[in-house]
Design an enzyme around this catalytic site. Structure first.
Site, short mmCIF file in Angstrom:
data_model
loop_
_atom_site.label_atom_id
_atom_site.label_comp_id
_atom_site.label_asym_id
_atom_site.label_seq_id
_atom_site.Cartn_x
_atom_site.Cartn_y
_atom_site.Cartn_z
N SER A 32 0.88 -1.13 -0.05
CA SER A 32 -0.03 0.08 0.01
C SER A 32 0.73 1.24 -0.17
O SER A 32 1.99 1.12 0.04
CB SER A 32 -1.20 0.06 1.11
OG SER A 32 -1.74 -1.11 1.44
N SER B 141 -3.10 -3.56 -3.38
CA SER B 141 -2.60 -2.35 -2.88
C SER B 141 -3.36 -1.46 -2.35
O SER B 141 -4.49 -1.09 -3.09
CB SER B 141 -1.68 -1.67 -3.86
OG SER B 141 -0.63 -0.81 -3.45
N ASP C 106 -3.97 2.18 -2.06
CA ASP C 106 -3.20 3.62 -2.13
C ASP C 106 -4.42 4.71 -2.14
O ASP C 106 -5.34 4.80 -2.80
CB ASP C 106 -2.97 3.49 -3.94
CG ASP C 106 -2.05 2.30 -4.01
OD1 ASP C 106 -1.32 1.87 -3.30
OD2 ASP C 106 -2.58 1.64 -5.34
#
Length: 347
Positions: free
Chosen positions: A230, A268, A270
């Site tokens: 992340s 991930s 983000d």
């Protein structure tokens, strides 16, 4: 502080950096860390204070952009709805989100006796990344005292790399962590600052790009094979912007990520938050109409560009300042400087 001029890494930056090349070049912004490094424990807390006053009583305008939502952050819904931040922003590991939220809630209650009594509750903002590749994340080692330590240590100058919430993070096959950068823009005859702070824990090994140059970090990535991490991005500025414009700035964070080699993979989380110190909204007001300032949209492109550039540089700075670390289960990730020293001539 930030990516030093003698780093040997050229990002072809267009905008000049601020005094310290840190997010705290934005007047009033402060950052502090609490780092836990012991045995298999490599984790911690980073606190970002949008200003040093009472944030609940004087909120800052903000916008949030969930680039890829594989995350467990707290407080984003209310930022999205109201366009304000009313607490410090705490960064830590994924499984410590709850502990950090309770600690920050207690901190805010101590400062504001009216919360939950004569006024509403408080929207604590906790951001997280999974540091389990290097840290004993199941041990739940972050405690209230670590959050308070990070808050009490918040200052203009702060460390980058494997510190605070970034202690156990991994990025693009290398050791990740906390990174920061700032840019100066001259607007209507006055200088303004836009800065970024990242907690980098994203990216597929082999995808790192610095200033257009590719680095094959698969050589140092151990058993890491795909993007499973992340990144948390905090963008601060003293440019007068509305919450709508701040959301637009937060959206440009993805450009900085892409420049470093991210494709925002499936696993991930983000997330970007942008706030301005120029527009503060009081919790209490005798007036129904209050004054705020905003930017003329047709001229905002340079703000977008400087934001993207500061995020790109903050990511690289997080790698540059991080030292090689061996963590839980013998997992080892190399710092960027050591990687370049060993493999740089082969790139």
């Amino acid at each position: 502080m930030g990516l030093p001029e003698n780093s040997g890494l050229d990002l072809h930056a267009k905008w000049p950096c601020g005094k310290n090349n840190l997010i705290t070049d934005v007047p009033g912004v402060r950052v502090g860390h609490a780092t836990i490094n012991k045995g298999d424990i490599h984790t911690g807390v980073t606190a970002v204070l949008p200003h040093t006053g009472n944030l609940f009583q004087n909120k800052v305008m903000a916008g949030v952009n969930v680039i890829n939502g594989f995350g467990k952050s707290v407080g984003l819904v209310q930022i999205e709805e109201l366009g304000t931040i009313e607490t410090p922003i705490i960064l830590t590991n994924t499984l410590s989100t709850g502990a950090a939220c309770e600690a920050l809630t207690k901190y805010m209650l101590e400062q504001n006796e009216d919360i939950g009594v004569t006024t509403g509750t408080v929207n604590c903002v906790i951001m997280e990344c999974n540091d389990g590749r290097l840290n004993d994340i199941r041990g739940l080692h972050v405690r209230e005292e670590h959050v308070r330590e990070a808050l009490s240590h918040a200052d203009v100058c702060f460390e980058e790399g494997a510190v605070g919430g970034g202690t156990g993070m991994v990025c693009l096959g290398l050791k990740g962590g906390i990174g920061s950068a700032s840019k100066i823009l001259n607007i209507d005859g006055a200088d303004y600052t836009i800065g970024a702070l990242v907690m980098s824990n994203f990216g597929e090994p082999g995808n790192l790009v610095i200033g257009g140059r590719h680095y094959d970090t698969r050589k140092s990535a151990g058993n890491m094979k795909k993007d499973k991490g992340s990144i948390i991005i905090i963008i601060a500025t003293d440019i007068p912007l509305s919450e709508r414009q701040l959301k637009r700035v937060a959206k440009r964070a993805v450009i900085g990520l892409a420049r470093t080699g991210s494709y925002c993979g499936n696993g991930s989380g983000d997330i970007a938050i942008a706030f301005t110190t120029a527009n503060r909204l009081p919790h209490y007001s005798d007036r129904s109409i209050i004054d705020v300032r905003m930017f003329y949209d047709d001229n905002i492109d340079r703000v977008f560009e400087a934001a993207a550039e500061s995020v790109e540089e903050a990511v690289i700075s997080s790698l540059y300042h991080a030292e090689t670390m061996t963590g839980i289960r013998g997992n080892c990730y190399m710092g960027l400087r050591e990687f370049i020293r060993i493999y740089g001539s082969e790139e």
